[in-house]
Design a protein around this motif. Structure first.
Motif, short mmCIF file in Angstrom:
data_model
loop_
_atom_site.label_atom_id
_atom_site.label_comp_id
_atom_site.label_asym_id
_atom_site.label_seq_id
_atom_site.Cartn_x
_atom_site.Cartn_y
_atom_site.Cartn_z
N HIS A 1 -43.74 20.86 4.19
CA HIS A 1 -42.71 20.03 3.56
C HIS A 1 -41.51 19.82 4.49
O HIS A 1 -40.96 18.72 4.55
CB HIS A 1 -42.25 20.66 2.25
CG HIS A 1 -43.34 20.75 1.23
ND1 HIS A 1 -43.85 19.65 0.57
CD2 HIS A 1 -44.05 21.82 0.77
CE1 HIS A 1 -44.80 20.03 -0.26
NE2 HIS A 1 -44.95 21.34 -0.15
N PHE A 2 -41.12 20.85 5.21
CA PHE A 2 -40.03 20.73 6.18
C PHE A 2 -40.46 19.84 7.35
O PHE A 2 -39.75 18.95 7.78
CB PHE A 2 -39.61 22.11 6.68
CG PHE A 2 -38.80 22.08 7.95
CD1 PHE A 2 -37.56 21.49 7.98
CD2 PHE A 2 -39.30 22.64 9.12
CE1 PHE A 2 -36.81 21.44 9.15
CE2 PHE A 2 -38.57 22.61 10.29
CZ PHE A 2 -37.32 22.01 10.31
N ASP B 1 -31.95 17.05 -4.27
CA ASP B 1 -32.37 15.65 -4.30
C ASP B 1 -31.98 14.91 -3.03
O ASP B 1 -32.61 13.90 -2.67
CB ASP B 1 -31.74 14.95 -5.51
CG ASP B 1 -32.33 15.44 -6.83
OD1 ASP B 1 -33.45 15.98 -6.81
OD2 ASP B 1 -31.66 15.29 -7.87
N ASN B 2 -30.98 15.39 -2.33
CA ASN B 2 -30.52 14.73 -1.10
C ASN B 2 -31.31 15.17 0.14
O ASN B 2 -31.12 14.61 1.22
CB ASN B 2 -29.04 15.00 -0.87
CG ASN B 2 -28.16 14.25 -1.87
OD1 ASN B 2 -28.52 13.17 -2.33
ND2 ASN B 2 -27.00 14.82 -2.19
N ILE B 3 -32.16 16.17 -0.01
CA ILE B 3 -32.94 16.65 1.14
C ILE B 3 -34.03 15.64 1.50
O ILE B 3 -34.73 15.13 0.62
CB ILE B 3 -33.58 18.03 0.84
CG1 ILE B 3 -32.50 19.09 0.65
CG2 ILE B 3 -34.53 18.44 1.96
CD1 ILE B 3 -33.03 20.45 0.26
N PRO C 1 -30.04 21.98 5.42
CA PRO C 1 -29.49 22.21 4.09
C PRO C 1 -29.93 23.59 3.58
O PRO C 1 -31.01 24.07 3.90
CB PRO C 1 -30.10 21.08 3.25
CG PRO C 1 -30.42 20.01 4.24
CD PRO C 1 -30.82 20.73 5.49
N LEU C 2 -29.10 24.19 2.77
CA LEU C 2 -29.33 25.56 2.30
C LEU C 2 -30.71 25.76 1.70
O LEU C 2 -31.34 26.81 1.91
CB LEU C 2 -28.26 25.92 1.26
CG LEU C 2 -28.39 27.30 0.60
CD1 LEU C 2 -28.12 28.41 1.60
CD2 LEU C 2 -27.45 27.41 -0.60
N LEU C 3 -31.21 24.78 0.94
CA LEU C 3 -32.45 24.95 0.18
C LEU C 3 -33.70 24.58 0.97
O LEU C 3 -34.81 24.73 0.46
CB LEU C 3 -32.40 24.11 -1.09
CG LEU C 3 -31.24 24.37 -2.05
CD1 LEU C 3 -31.34 23.46 -3.27
CD2 LEU C 3 -31.17 25.82 -2.47
N ASP D 1 -23.59 25.54 1.70
CA ASP D 1 -24.73 24.63 1.62
C ASP D 1 -25.48 24.43 2.93
O ASP D 1 -26.25 23.47 3.07
CB ASP D 1 -24.28 23.26 1.09
CG ASP D 1 -23.24 22.60 2.00
OD1 ASP D 1 -22.80 23.24 2.99
OD2 ASP D 1 -22.86 21.45 1.72
N ARG D 2 -25.33 25.34 3.90
CA ARG D 2 -26.01 25.18 5.18
C ARG D 2 -26.54 26.51 5.70
O ARG D 2 -26.00 27.58 5.42
CB ARG D 2 -25.05 24.59 6.24
CG ARG D 2 -24.69 23.14 6.00
CD ARG D 2 -25.78 22.21 6.48
NE ARG D 2 -25.60 20.85 6.00
CZ ARG D 2 -26.41 19.85 6.29
NH1 ARG D 2 -27.46 20.05 7.06
NH2 ARG D 2 -26.20 18.65 5.79
#
Length: 264
Positions: A208-209, A177-179, A151-153, A126-127
């Motif tokens: 967005h980032f 959802d946690n991003i 985060p991975l996504l 996930d990273r």
């Protein structure tokens, strides 16, 4: 001692006391200089910095170009370290060393495209992490620190790694959802951007980032076909129009294809 042993011993003594072959020495100096330079350079500038006769330097560079260990941009008339140089030692280095070997190539790409270039690698489920970074040579630029984890996504690179996970998996959705996005992004819009990345071979993150920042990324595939690394170009939003973004995306895809031989 046999005659052959005597001859070999004599040859060794001659070799250890031999005069350095100047053209070979100059070729190595040129390769070392290009591998350490932050941007492509003209033949005349290389000759001046290394104290080599300009005509000699030009001839050496053309020979190295033929041997595929330097690259030449006919538009700017500048030389840079080539992928062939990396291939010469590709069997002698670890993956960590391969990442270091890719550094000059990232720097050259950053200089050519006038953007900051980052090399991302997936770590764990996930990273992702920046393992190498080359800043744009522009006066006003974006610096991305090596070692930064996301985060991975997340980001343009995250959209590429997302092409290899099941976005319908509740755990994956929970990760999304946690991003904490700088600019909110709906999950359905994200899924559509991942689909588009699969279709064209490169992905974008339009603010967005990080608000005001545009990122474009392309994948580096392992021999098994999985995405192990990505190369991302980072710039200010509005720095390029849609056509320029598409052109850069295609350039990144081509660069990543060549980078495969360095990283694997």
């Amino acid at each position: 001692m046999e005659t052959t042993d005597v001859l070999e011993s004599n040859d060794h003594r001659k070799a250890t006391t031999a005069v350095i072959v100047k053209p070979v020495s100059n070729a190595i100096r040129i390769l070392r200089h290009l591998s350490q330079a932050g941007a492509p350079e003209r033949s005349v500038d290389i000759a001046r910095q290394l104290g080599i006769n300009p005509s000699t330097c030009f001839n050496i560079l053309r020979t190295l170009l033929q041997e595929d260990v330097v690259d030449f941009n006919p538009m700017s008339k500048r030389y840079s370290a080539g992928l062939g140089l990396a291939r010469l030692v590709e069997q002698l280095v670890t993956q960590g060393q391969r990442v270091q070997l890719a550094k000059p190539l990232l720097q050259n790409l950053a200089a050519r495209q006038r953007v900051t270039i980052t090399l991302w690698r997936r770590i764990g489920p996930d990273r992702i992490v920046i393992v190498s970074s080359a800043a744009s040579p522009a006066d006003v630029r974006i610096d991305m620190a090596e070692g930064q984890r996301l985060p991975l996504l997340m980001g343009a690179s995250g959209r590429l790694f997302a092409t290899q996970v099941d976005l319908n998996d509740p755990q994956v959705r929970g990760g999304f959802d946690n991003i904490r996005w700088s600019r909110p992004l709906a999950f359905d819009d994200y899924v559509e951007e991942v689909r588009l990345a699969t279709e064209r071979g490169w992905a974008t993150d339009d603010g967005h980032f990080s608000v005001g920042i545009m990122a474009i990324a392309a994948p580096v595939y392992s021999p098994s076909g999985s995405i192990e690394f990505t190369v991302s170009a980072v710039m200010f939003r509005g720095q390029r129009d849609d056509a320029g973004i598409a052109e850069l995306g295609a350039a990144l895809v081509e660069f990543c294809t060549e980078l495969t031989s360095v990283l694997f």
